[in-house]
Enzyme design. Structure first.
Site, PDB file in Angstrom:
ATOM      1  N   LYS A 125       1.086  -1.270   0.199  1.00 22.47           N
ATOM      2  CA  LYS A 125      -0.297   0.379  -0.234  1.00 22.47           C
ATOM      3  C   LYS A 125       0.807   1.364  -0.094  1.00 22.47           C
ATOM      4  O   LYS A 125       0.797   1.793  -0.785  1.00 22.47           O
ATOM      5  CB  LYS A 125      -0.639   0.777   1.392  1.00 22.47           C
ATOM      6  CG  LYS A 125      -2.004  -1.023   1.519  1.00 22.47           C
ATOM      7  CD  LYS A 125      -2.863  -0.653   2.395  1.00 22.47           C
ATOM      8  CE  LYS A 125      -2.241  -1.122   3.322  1.00 22.47           C
ATOM      9  NZ  LYS A 125      -1.538  -2.053   4.261  1.00 22.47           N
TER      10      LYS A 125
ATOM     11  N   ARG B 240     -10.770   0.891   8.658  1.00 24.49           N
ATOM     12  CA  ARG B 240      -9.837  -0.288   9.334  1.00 24.49           C
ATOM     13  C   ARG B 240     -10.916  -1.667   9.991  1.00 24.49           C
ATOM     14  O   ARG B 240     -10.732  -2.250  10.314  1.00 24.49           O
ATOM     15  CB  ARG B 240      -8.524  -0.491  10.043  1.00 24.49           C
ATOM     16  CG  ARG B 240      -7.119  -0.893   9.404  1.00 24.49           C
ATOM     17  CD  ARG B 240      -6.355  -0.488  10.344  1.00 24.49           C
ATOM     18  NE  ARG B 240      -5.123  -0.764   9.850  1.00 24.49           N
ATOM     19  CZ  ARG B 240      -3.405  -0.234   9.527  1.00 24.49           C
ATOM     20  NH1 ARG B 240      -4.177   0.600   9.326  1.00 24.49           N
ATOM     21  NH2 ARG B 240      -3.232  -0.668   9.635  1.00 24.49           N
TER      22      ARG B 240
ATOM     23  N   ARG C 207      -1.345  -8.405  14.058  1.00 26.76           N
ATOM     24  CA  ARG C 207      -1.682  -7.897  12.715  1.00 26.76           C
ATOM     25  C   ARG C 207      -2.713  -7.963  11.806  1.00 26.76           C
ATOM     26  O   ARG C 207      -3.774  -7.660  11.031  1.00 26.76           O
ATOM     27  CB  ARG C 207      -0.507  -6.632  12.282  1.00 26.76           C
ATOM     28  CG  ARG C 207      -0.480  -5.567  12.769  1.00 26.76           C
ATOM     29  CD  ARG C 207       1.164  -4.592  12.941  1.00 26.76           C
ATOM     30  NE  ARG C 207       1.612  -4.595  11.356  1.00 26.76           N
ATOM     31  CZ  ARG C 207       2.795  -4.365  11.038  1.00 26.76           C
ATOM     32  NH1 ARG C 207       3.509  -4.251  11.644  1.00 26.76           N
ATOM     33  NH2 ARG C 207       2.689  -3.755   9.741  1.00 26.76           N
TER      34      ARG C 207
ATOM     35  N   ARG D 278      11.305  -5.472   5.623  1.00 31.74           N
ATOM     36  CA  ARG D 278      10.956  -4.180   5.393  1.00 31.74           C
ATOM     37  C   ARG D 278      11.528  -3.288   6.092  1.00 31.74           C
ATOM     38  O   ARG D 278      11.935  -3.394   7.167  1.00 31.74           O
ATOM     39  CB  ARG D 278       9.214  -4.135   5.802  1.00 31.74           C
ATOM     40  CG  ARG D 278       8.951  -2.475   5.215  1.00 31.74           C
ATOM     41  CD  ARG D 278       7.491  -2.344   5.267  1.00 31.74           C
ATOM     42  NE  ARG D 278       7.057  -2.991   5.934  1.00 31.74           N
ATOM     43  CZ  ARG D 278       5.849  -2.293   6.460  1.00 31.74           C
ATOM     44  NH1 ARG D 278       4.884  -1.788   5.120  1.00 31.74           N
ATOM     45  NH2 ARG D 278       5.180  -2.591   7.699  1.00 31.74           N
TER      46      ARG D 278
ATOM     47  N   ARG E 281      10.320  -0.323  11.608  1.00 31.30           N
ATOM     48  CA  ARG E 281       9.600  -0.409  11.914  1.00 31.30           C
ATOM     49  C   ARG E 281       9.446  -1.181  12.815  1.00 31.30           C
ATOM     50  O   ARG E 281       9.650  -2.265  13.321  1.00 31.30           O
ATOM     51  CB  ARG E 281       7.989  -0.563  11.448  1.00 31.30           C
ATOM     52  CG  ARG E 281       7.496   0.962  10.764  1.00 31.30           C
ATOM     53  CD  ARG E 281       6.380   0.866  10.015  1.00 31.30           C
ATOM     54  NE  ARG E 281       5.046  -0.204  10.712  1.00 31.30           N
ATOM     55  CZ  ARG E 281       3.886   0.214  10.109  1.00 31.30           C
ATOM     56  NH1 ARG E 281       3.991   0.714   8.048  1.00 31.30           N
ATOM     57  NH2 ARG E 281       3.562  -0.060  10.370  1.00 31.30           N
TER      58      ARG E 281
END
Ligand code: AMP
Length: 218
Positions: free
Chosen positions: A14, A89, A172, A128, A161
């Site tokens: 995203k 969400r 998540r 990531r 992160r």
């Protein structure tokens, strides 16, 4: 007018697609995750409230999140379109947006959903790296910056992160399937839903998304 929601599980791409969309269509990028991370970095009351929830992978309350988005969407730069990334969400957030959009004259008119299988999401999230300054995303093997550890876009120092670890990712993903995935049927029923396969490579994915957005803009 492009009033867009970008949805998909964590790691779907995203953030990467959002950067391309806002550059191509000149609309503001409204990422609730970025807004929360900024509040945490600044140590605001909102940041202090949200920090532990976000780092453990949980969801910030609908009330706080909806309030934040309403304030942001009401700002003048959203009058000619916007890209919502990471919001809504939950179904209550989607209901609140359905009500507030027309109230402020900015109803959503398109939903882009990117899907990616779980094993691939885990692989992407664990590798990531992000730029805390501009929000750009990289990957240790798939999408390396030209200079290791440095953002190509703004020269910022890349970090991992705090919620990109196995335990938080598990929470998540669970939240995604229980709270966010039901939005697919919600937006199908609204006639706004467009699905994209997130494993085709970010260049081809953007080509397909751009085509849909150009058609919708006409
Ligand atoms: P993201 O950058 O979109 O992955 O968001 C990072 C984290 O911020 C999420 O895991 C949640 O803890 C929080 N967050 C972002 N957007 C929302 C939202 N719409 N509702 C509740 N929590 C959110």
């Amino acid at each position: 007018m492009l009033n867009i929601i970008l949805m998909g599980p964590p790691g779907a791409g995203k953030g990467t697609q959002a950067k391309k969309i806002i550059d191509a269509f000149a609309i503001p990028h409204i990422s609730t995750g970025d807004m929360f991370r900024e509040a945490i970095a600044k140590g605001t009351p909102l940041g202090l409230q949200a920090k532990a929830i976000i780092e453990s992978g949980g969801l910030v309350s609908d009330e706080i999140t909806v309030g934040l988005v309403k304030e942001r969407l009401s700002q003048p730069d959203c009058a000619s379109g916007y890209l919502l990334d990471g919001f809504p969400r939950t179904i209550p957030q989607a209901e609140a947006l359905k009500k507030m959009g027309p109230e402020i004259g900015r109803p959503v008119n398109l939903v882009i959903d990117i899907s990616v299988p779980d094993e691939e999401l885990v692989r992407r999230i664990s590798g990531r790296r992000v730029c805390p300054k501009c929000g750009a995303s990289y990957h240790v093997t798939d999408m390396k910056p030209s200079k290791e550890g440095i953002c190509d876009r703004c020269g910022g120092e890349l970090i991992q992160r705090k919620d990109d670890n196995e335990a938080s990712l598990k929470v998540r993903l669970e939240n995604y399937y229980s709270s966010t995935a039901p939005l697919i049927d919600f937006y199908k029923a609204e006639g706004l839903y467009h699905h994209f396969e997130g494993t085709i490579g970010h260049v081809e994915l953007f080509r397909q998304i751009e085509k849909t957005l150009k058609e919708a803009k006409q």
